[in-house]
Design an enzyme around this catalytic site. Structure first.
Site, PDB file in Angstrom:
ATOM      1  N   HIS A 288       1.868   4.290   6.418  1.00 14.83           N
ATOM      2  CA  HIS A 288       1.729   4.928   5.097  1.00 14.83           C
ATOM      3  C   HIS A 288       0.534   5.871   5.024  1.00 14.83           C
ATOM      4  CE1 HIS A 288      -0.429   1.048   4.942  1.00 14.83           C
ATOM      5  NE2 HIS A 288      -1.287   1.671   4.161  1.00 14.83           N
TER       6      HIS A 288
ATOM      7  N   ASP B  24       0.765  -1.244   0.000  1.00 14.39           N
ATOM      8  CA  ASP B  24       0.000   0.000   0.000  1.00 14.39           C
ATOM      9  C   ASP B  24       0.801   1.301   0.000  1.00 14.39           C
ATOM     10  OD1 ASP B  24      -2.533   0.947  -0.369  1.00 14.39           O
ATOM     11  OD2 ASP B  24      -3.033   1.074   1.755  1.00 14.39           O
TER      12      ASP B  24
END
Length: 970
Positions: free
Chosen positions: A375, A106
């Site tokens: 993230h 991701d």
């Protein structure tokens, strides 16, 4: 906590239950933050027992195993290692489990640091997904989505790793069904916030598998599997089953999946496909056993990341700049606190501080710094309330570590606990201490450091003294911040991992500090400036002459004095205007940067004030929207330092320090500082990957969105150069950077956005950030040879500035330091490494695990692990070589380090074990898979670096070596 309540708790509870019901079922889990919350707060004893069993059977598998799945673009290598180590320590301590595969599906673009770190952590294969759409399509077509990645040019095949890039379907199950308008394969539907639905009916629950549609479901799945098989070299297809926030009702998932899997396998002759539940290691084991020869990839990264022509994910390099800055300050404070505590435990075994409490204080900051590497954390791509959670956790952890450091100083100085000497230790970043107080300054780096620390004071009439009562060079001047306070700059010279104590007293006539005197220049109207006539005036130190033009109040040129090389040098603030209405075209948001035209200069008038003194000159420039504006939107404070005789001023002298004040911005503006020079750079930019290695960034022209697609992350370093001269930028937080013209470099400093994209609105991701940001950048200008010797140490000196603590002096007290901390005393043996090495970690992790694997597994098996206490005798040491092979004739040489003598100040070393990066493997037993490449056709296991004889290790370019060190008990 909301995610735990809405779905994550149910993921672990129901998955564990369902895995126990069917031997064929499997599951992979990534982020330890969620798992640890479940394990510590929710899991019952019998669920815990089941997790142990499932891990042993290989049916539950932890992949990556870090605290979070960290971002790759804007994180620092130290923090990536920390968050991996946090997660791995927990898994090894609790289960004796060591992850060996990654699932980095991701993060928005892939850095070349990551494959190296995962190799060093003992991983056998690496998996990524989000790379540029053009590139992915090309790799997919040519069956090049799998390769052996040599992420580090210096470590090359020694730390290479097999890498799999997910195909265009990425990491979620494709949910289109040709036979129904409902989505497929997500039978539990989608999680709802903040509460699960009372009736258990979730939105978008897929059509259940029945006898009527079983064949149709199977056909759909098989068709997708076959489409994907054509993009890979082996007949093994990784088919990810799940997505974000899935498996919170694992029962309905597995029961439908079982029907499909069984049906396809019963009809495998007809379908030409067999299906099995698998973990990541099952998949890679299948590919590995095919014994193919793979292409290698060099150290080029996969940044930036675009998903379509107008979707360049380069905005997040700057989003939420304040959070990015605090995350790095917290990381740096943690680094200082760890080595400070380690020295205390080693040197003061009789000390009165409770070690368990101290460890908890450190752990609170380890947790906070680890989690913000997510993230959707440090990237600035979270909603405001989640950002506030990260900030609160960071501030809480920082407060804890400052308290710990203050109490250690207190304890070492044997003050009466209620005595006056430490009547107050400020835990703020900068106290507003009055006269008659002292500052304690700790240098967390393993080199001698000479620098200035700034303290706010209430009067100009003060003197500064060291521990022995000697006068210390200092400069005081009126503050930028407020007219009633003064900035006191104290010149400190501190050896590695040591502290000094300075007293600030009312002026006693003997020795006054240098006073910075102010000259204010008239505000200049840039629209009217006479560009023909120039009124130039210089500001000079031993390394540079900076010339300003009084006609414009802007910088004009910089001369590097050693070579007498003059570079034309101008700086201006500009703003990109961006669109906030999806009906009118592409938008910018937390992730994306989509400027609708070139950047526009923001100010029509510039004010200038020069504070000059013997130690420092500070040039204050204020940028106004026009000549009559009351308030400035932008300011730059440029500082040039002069170091008196007898001090090592090499780094200080070569540093042009700039602090910016930016904001509040207007809506849908992205603020940049553009520096233009006459260097013939051919528009080539260099930026770092995570403060670890440099990447070459040639300017690329695209049909669309060229500006945004030429933005890159600068985590710590960026530079431009021509054949003779290099201009380096060093940063204390991440920024987007770009070179949009020859001889130019621009840094995005701040963003404020609002748009009406429904997804952004639903998730409160509009980045309406009205803050003022105060980033710092250090500039170094010089020949390549000179900048090469300076930039690695300077970057770390900026990252790890000395920690300053304040306390009040009691009346008539002569501040005394105990024996062994007197800087110049014979007892003093600070920890010092050569300038091409960095002491990356010196800490006491407190792990309860045995470093002997068989012993650790046994003690978990018999339940002994739970009774163990934190281990304060094991010291974690990491040493990193800062240079690439061949980068510098001297500094790129391997370095021999005698660990016994390096650490003699901490006691007598009795044993050293070399470990994998996160500490969970003994390097002598770690055998990573060796994938066949054209370079190395023989398949063999990978063994690590040479063993250390007699505590002497040779550290080669770019190596990061990790050790457990044990000392003689005192």
């Amino acid at each position: 906590q909301e995610s735990m309540h809405a779905y994550a708790t149910n993921v672990y509870t129901t998955v564990v239950e369902e895995l126990m019901k069917g031997k064929q079922r499997k599951f992979i889990a990534v982020e330890q933050e969620f798992f640890r919350l479940w394990w510590d707060m929710v899991a019952t004893d019998s669920q815990k027992q089941q997790v142990h069993q499932l891990l042993q059977e290989g049916r539950l598998e932890f992949v990556i195993g870090g605290q979070v799945m960290h971002d790759e673009a804007v994180t620092l290598i130290d923090d990536q290692i920390l968050q991996l180590t946090e997660g791995h320590g927990f898994l090894y301590e609790t289960f004796g489990f060591r992850p060996q595969f990654s699932w980095h599906v991701d993060p928005f673009g892939a850095s070349a640091t990551t494959p190296t770190l995962f190799a060093l952590a003992g991983f056998n294969a690496h998996l990524i997904s989000r790379i540029d759409y053009d590139l992915k399509a090309d790799m997919q077509k040519n069956k090049k989505l799998q390769f052996v990645w040599q992420g580090s040019p210096s470590l090359s095949e020694r730390q290479e790793i097999f890498t799999h890039v997910m195909d265009q379907y990425s990491y979620c199950t494709p949910s289109q069904l040709p036979f129904s308008n409902r989505s497929g394969f997500f039978w539990n539907g989608f999680a709802t916030f903040p509460d699960p639905p009372k009736d258990g009916v979730y939105p978008n629950m897929s059509l259940p598998v029945t006898d009527a549609n079983l064949h149709l479901y199977a056909q759909t799945m098989v068709a997708n599997i076959k489409e994907r098989a054509a993009w890979f070299r082996t007949g093994d297809v990784l088919w990810p089953w799940g997505c974000d926030k899935q498996f919170f009702n694992a029962s309905v998932q597995y029961s439908n999946m079982d029907l499909l899997v069984d049906y396809i396998n019963k009809h495998s002759g007809e379908f030409g496909v067999t299906v099995q539940y698998a973990t990541v290691s099952d998949y890679f084991q299948a590919v590995y056993s095919r014994n193919l020869t793979w292409e290698t990839r060099d150290s080029q990264d996969f940044l930036p990341y675009s998903t379509e022509p107008f979707q360049a994910w380069t905005g997040f390099y700057t989003s939420r700049s304040t959070l990015k800055g605090i995350a790095r300050r917290a990381s740096s404070l943690l680094y200082a606190g760890e080595s400070f505590f380690t020295q205390y435990v080693r040197k003061h075994p009789e000390g009165s501080i409770c070690k368990c409490k101290a460890l908890k204080q450190l752990q609170s900051l380890r947790w906070a710094v680890s989690e913000v590497q997510h993230h959707d954390g440090i990237t600035g791509t979270e909603s405001p309330k989640v950002k506030d959670m990260y900030m609160n956790n960071l501030m809480y952890g920082m407060l804890n570590v400052k308290k710990l450091m203050a109490s250690i100083i207190f304890d070492i100085n044997n003050a009466k606990k209620n005595g006056e000497v430490y009547s107050s230790v400020y835990t703020k970043d900068s106290g507003k201490p009055d006269v008659d107080q002292y500052v304690v300054v700790y240098n967390p780096l393993a080199w001698n450091v000479t620098t200035f620390v700034m303290v706010s004071v209430s009067s100009e009439a003060i003197s500064v003294y060291d521990e022995l009562g000697r006068s210390v060079p200092a400069q005081v001047q009126s503050s930028v911040e407020s007219p009633s306070t003064y900035d006191l700059y104290i010149l400190v010279a501190i050896s590695g991992l040591s502290y000094r104590k300075y007293s600030i007293k009312p002026l006693d006539g003997k020795q006054s500090p240098f006073i910075g005197r102010s000259i204010k220049y008239k505000r200049r109207d840039l629209t009217r400036a006479d560009h023909q006539s120039q009124q130039l005036f210089p500001v000079v130190n031993n390394c540079y002459q900076i010339v300003f033009d009084q006609n414009t109040n802007l910088m004009h040129s910089i001369t590097e004095r050693e070579t007498n090389q003059t570079v034309q040098f101008t700086q201006e603030f500009l703003e990109y205007h961006v669109n906030g209405d999806t009906m009118k075209g592409p938008i910018s948001d937390n992730y994306l940067f989509a400027p609708n035209a070139s950047a526009v200069p923001v100010s029509k008038a510039v004010g200038l004030e020069v504070m000059s003194g013997s130690l420092m000159t500070e040039i204050r420039q204020y940028f106004y929207s026009n000549v009559t504006s009351q308030d400035y939107i932008y300011a730059v404070y440029t500082r040039l330092y002069s170091v008196p005789e007898g001090y090592d001023g090499k780094l200080l002298c070569h540093r042009i320090e700039q602090e910016y004040s930016v904001g509040p911005l207007e809506l849908n503006r992205e603020a940049i500082l553009r520096t233009s020079t006459n260097l013939n750079t051919r528009q080539l930019l260099y930026t770092d990957n995570n403060g670890y290695q440099m990447q070459k960034r040639p300017f690329k022209a695209y049909v669309n969105n060229t500006v945004a697609r030429n933005y890159y992350p600068m985590v710590q370093t960026a530079y431009i150069e021509d054949d003779a001269t290099r201009l380096m930028l060093l940063a204390e937080r991440a920024h987007g950077v770009s070179s949009q013209g020859n001889g130019q470099v621009e840094v995005m400093l701040h963003r404020r956005l609002w748009n009406n994209l429904q997804w952004d609105l639903d998730n409160n991701l509009t980045l309406n950030d009205s803050s003022v940001v105060r980033p710092v950048i250090w500039l170094i200008l010089g020949t390549k040879a000179v900048t090469n010797t300076l930039y690695r140490t300077s970057g770390l000196a900026l990252e790890h500035r000395p920690v300053v603590m304040f306390g009040a002096l009691s009346g008539g007290d002569k501040p005394k330091l105990p024996r062994g901390l007197q800087q110049n005393s014979v007892h003093d043996s600070p920890v010092t490494v050569p300038p091409n090495l960095h002491l990356q970690t010196l800490s006491i992790p407190g792990w309860k695990y045995s470093s002997n694997h068989a012993e650790q597994v046994h003690s978990i098996h018999v339940g002994k692990q739970k009774q163990r206490d934190a281990d304060f005798s094991r010291v974690l040491l990491r040493i990193r070589h800062l240079y690439e092979a061949g980068e510098d004739p001297v500094l790129s040489q391997p370095v021999m380090v005698d660990l016994k003598s390096l650490l003699k100040g901490l006691g007598s070393v009795t044993a050293v074990e070399e470990r994998s990066l996160t500490g969970t493997w003994d390097v002598n037993t770690l055998e990573r898979w060796k994938w066949k490449t054209a370079q190395y056709p023989g398949k063999r296991f990978f063994n690590s670096t040479e063993a250390s004889e007699d505590y002497i290790v040779t550290v080669h370019p770019k190596e990061i070596r990790t050790f457990f060190v044990y000392f003689q008990v005192q």
